[in-house]
Design a protein around this motif. Sequence first.
Motif, mmCIF file in Angstrom:
data_model
loop_
_atom_site.group_PDB
_atom_site.id
_atom_site.type_symbol
_atom_site.label_atom_id
_atom_site.label_comp_id
_atom_site.label_asym_id
_atom_site.label_seq_id
_atom_site.Cartn_x
_atom_site.Cartn_y
_atom_site.Cartn_z
ATOM 1 N N ILE A 107 0.828 -1.210 0.000
ATOM 2 C CA ILE A 107 0.000 0.000 0.000
ATOM 3 C C ILE A 107 0.862 1.261 0.000
ATOM 4 N N ASP A 108 2.030 1.199 0.626
ATOM 5 C CA ASP A 108 2.917 2.363 0.658
ATOM 6 C C ASP A 108 3.372 2.744 -0.749
ATOM 7 N N MET A 109 3.820 1.756 -1.518
ATOM 8 C CA MET A 109 4.253 2.020 -2.890
ATOM 9 C C MET A 109 3.055 2.362 -3.770
ATOM 10 N N CYS A 110 1.920 1.752 -3.513
ATOM 11 C CA CYS A 110 0.704 2.055 -4.274
ATOM 12 C C CYS A 110 0.338 3.533 -4.116
ATOM 13 N N ILE A 111 0.356 4.022 -2.895
ATOM 14 C CA ILE A 111 0.054 5.432 -2.637
ATOM 15 C C ILE A 111 1.101 6.323 -3.309
ATOM 16 N N TYR A 112 2.367 5.961 -3.165
ATOM 17 C CA TYR A 112 3.472 6.711 -3.780
ATOM 18 C C TYR A 112 3.252 6.850 -5.286
ATOM 19 N N PHE A 113 2.964 5.729 -5.962
ATOM 20 C CA PHE A 113 2.765 5.760 -7.407
ATOM 21 C C PHE A 113 1.494 6.521 -7.788
ATOM 22 N N CYS A 114 0.451 6.411 -6.991
ATOM 23 C CA CYS A 114 -0.790 7.149 -7.282
ATOM 24 C C CYS A 114 -0.586 8.662 -7.174
ATOM 25 N N VAL A 115 0.162 9.087 -6.165
ATOM 26 C CA VAL A 115 0.436 10.523 -6.021
ATOM 27 C C VAL A 115 1.255 11.020 -7.209
ATOM 28 N N PHE A 146 0.024 4.653 -12.723
ATOM 29 C CA PHE A 146 -1.175 3.982 -12.221
ATOM 30 C C PHE A 146 -1.084 2.466 -12.405
ATOM 31 N N LEU A 147 -0.455 2.011 -13.488
ATOM 32 C CA LEU A 147 -0.234 0.566 -13.639
ATOM 33 C C LEU A 147 0.734 0.050 -12.580
ATOM 34 N N LEU A 148 1.772 0.827 -12.265
ATOM 35 C CA LEU A 148 2.693 0.410 -11.201
ATOM 36 C C LEU A 148 1.977 0.341 -9.853
ATOM 37 N N ALA A 149 1.051 1.263 -9.608
ATOM 38 C CA ALA A 149 0.275 1.224 -8.361
ATOM 39 C C ALA A 149 -0.539 -0.059 -8.292
ATOM 40 N N ILE A 150 -1.250 -0.383 -9.363
ATOM 41 C CA ILE A 150 -2.044 -1.625 -9.408
ATOM 42 C C ILE A 150 -1.112 -2.827 -9.374
ATOM 43 N N GLY A 151 0.034 -2.697 -10.029
ATOM 44 C CA GLY A 151 1.008 -3.777 -10.091
ATOM 45 C C GLY A 151 1.590 -4.175 -8.750
ATOM 46 N N GLU A 152 1.414 -3.339 -7.742
ATOM 47 C CA GLU A 152 1.847 -3.731 -6.394
ATOM 48 C C GLU A 152 1.045 -4.933 -5.899
ATOM 49 N N TYR A 153 -0.107 -5.173 -6.513
ATOM 50 C CA TYR A 153 -0.985 -6.281 -6.113
ATOM 51 C C TYR A 153 -1.149 -7.333 -7.195
ATOM 52 N N SER A 154 -0.535 -7.130 -8.356
ATOM 53 C CA SER A 154 -0.681 -8.059 -9.475
ATOM 54 C C SER A 154 0.612 -8.146 -10.265
ATOM 55 N N THR A 155 1.209 -9.324 -10.299
ATOM 56 C CA THR A 155 2.458 -9.523 -11.028
ATOM 57 C C THR A 155 2.274 -9.268 -12.516
ATOM 58 N N GLY A 156 1.135 -9.693 -13.073
ATOM 59 C CA GLY A 156 0.877 -9.489 -14.495
ATOM 60 C C GLY A 156 0.776 -8.019 -14.862
ATOM 61 N N VAL A 157 0.097 -7.243 -14.030
ATOM 62 C CA VAL A 157 -0.028 -5.806 -14.286
ATOM 63 C C VAL A 157 1.336 -5.134 -14.114
ATOM 64 N N HIS A 158 2.112 -5.573 -13.134
ATOM 65 C CA HIS A 158 3.455 -5.019 -12.926
ATOM 66 C C HIS A 158 4.317 -5.253 -14.165
ATOM 67 N N LYS A 159 4.228 -6.438 -14.716
ATOM 68 C CA LYS A 159 4.991 -6.773 -15.918
ATOM 69 C C LYS A 159 4.516 -5.923 -17.104
#
Length: 187
Positions: A107-115, A146-159
């Motif tokens: 969640i920390d990185m998700c917030i960081y990427f969203c900001v 925003f994809l990196l934020a979602i990618g914190e919870y999904s390997t496929g989205v991160h890729k």
Amino acid sequence: EQLVFSNNMAGGKVANPAPLGLFAFGVTTILLNFENAGISEKTLLNLVLAHGLFYGGAAQFAAGMWEFAAGNVFGASAFSSYGAFWISLAAFIWAHQGGLFAGAQEIDMCIYFCVWGTLSFLLFIITTRISKALTVVFGTVVLLFFLLAIGEYSTGVHKAAGYLGIVCGASALYTGYAALLNETWKG
């Protein structure tokens, strides 16, 4: 159409720092996203972080300061901000790897990427009045964050974000090269 940022300075002219800033952003973004996409080995990350401190970070931040001298508030704000982004990201990841931020969560990185995605979106709106090339750079960076934020919870989205990041970095390199070429071959 103005391709990139202005380089006029009251009482004279300063060299256009935009190619340096765009190259620093583009190269560092491509390198990191080879790792995000899973194309490179994870060992590339430490090289990318060092690169993020000095080229993506310090050199891009310096380009932002030179944009201030040129009287370009947009270029100064964008380059200085993304230079600071690279420095903060490298510092955070190294500190986290060293156990300093051992409790950091997705969640920390998700917030960081969203900001950062939100700031990038605000800058993206402005680029629509500057040039198509910058609009592509900023449009892809918005999606990337925003994809990196979602990618914190999904390997496929991160890729997938990694592949988009390579495109984003390449668009910055193209825009920087076009600006450098236009400056060099004036006449």
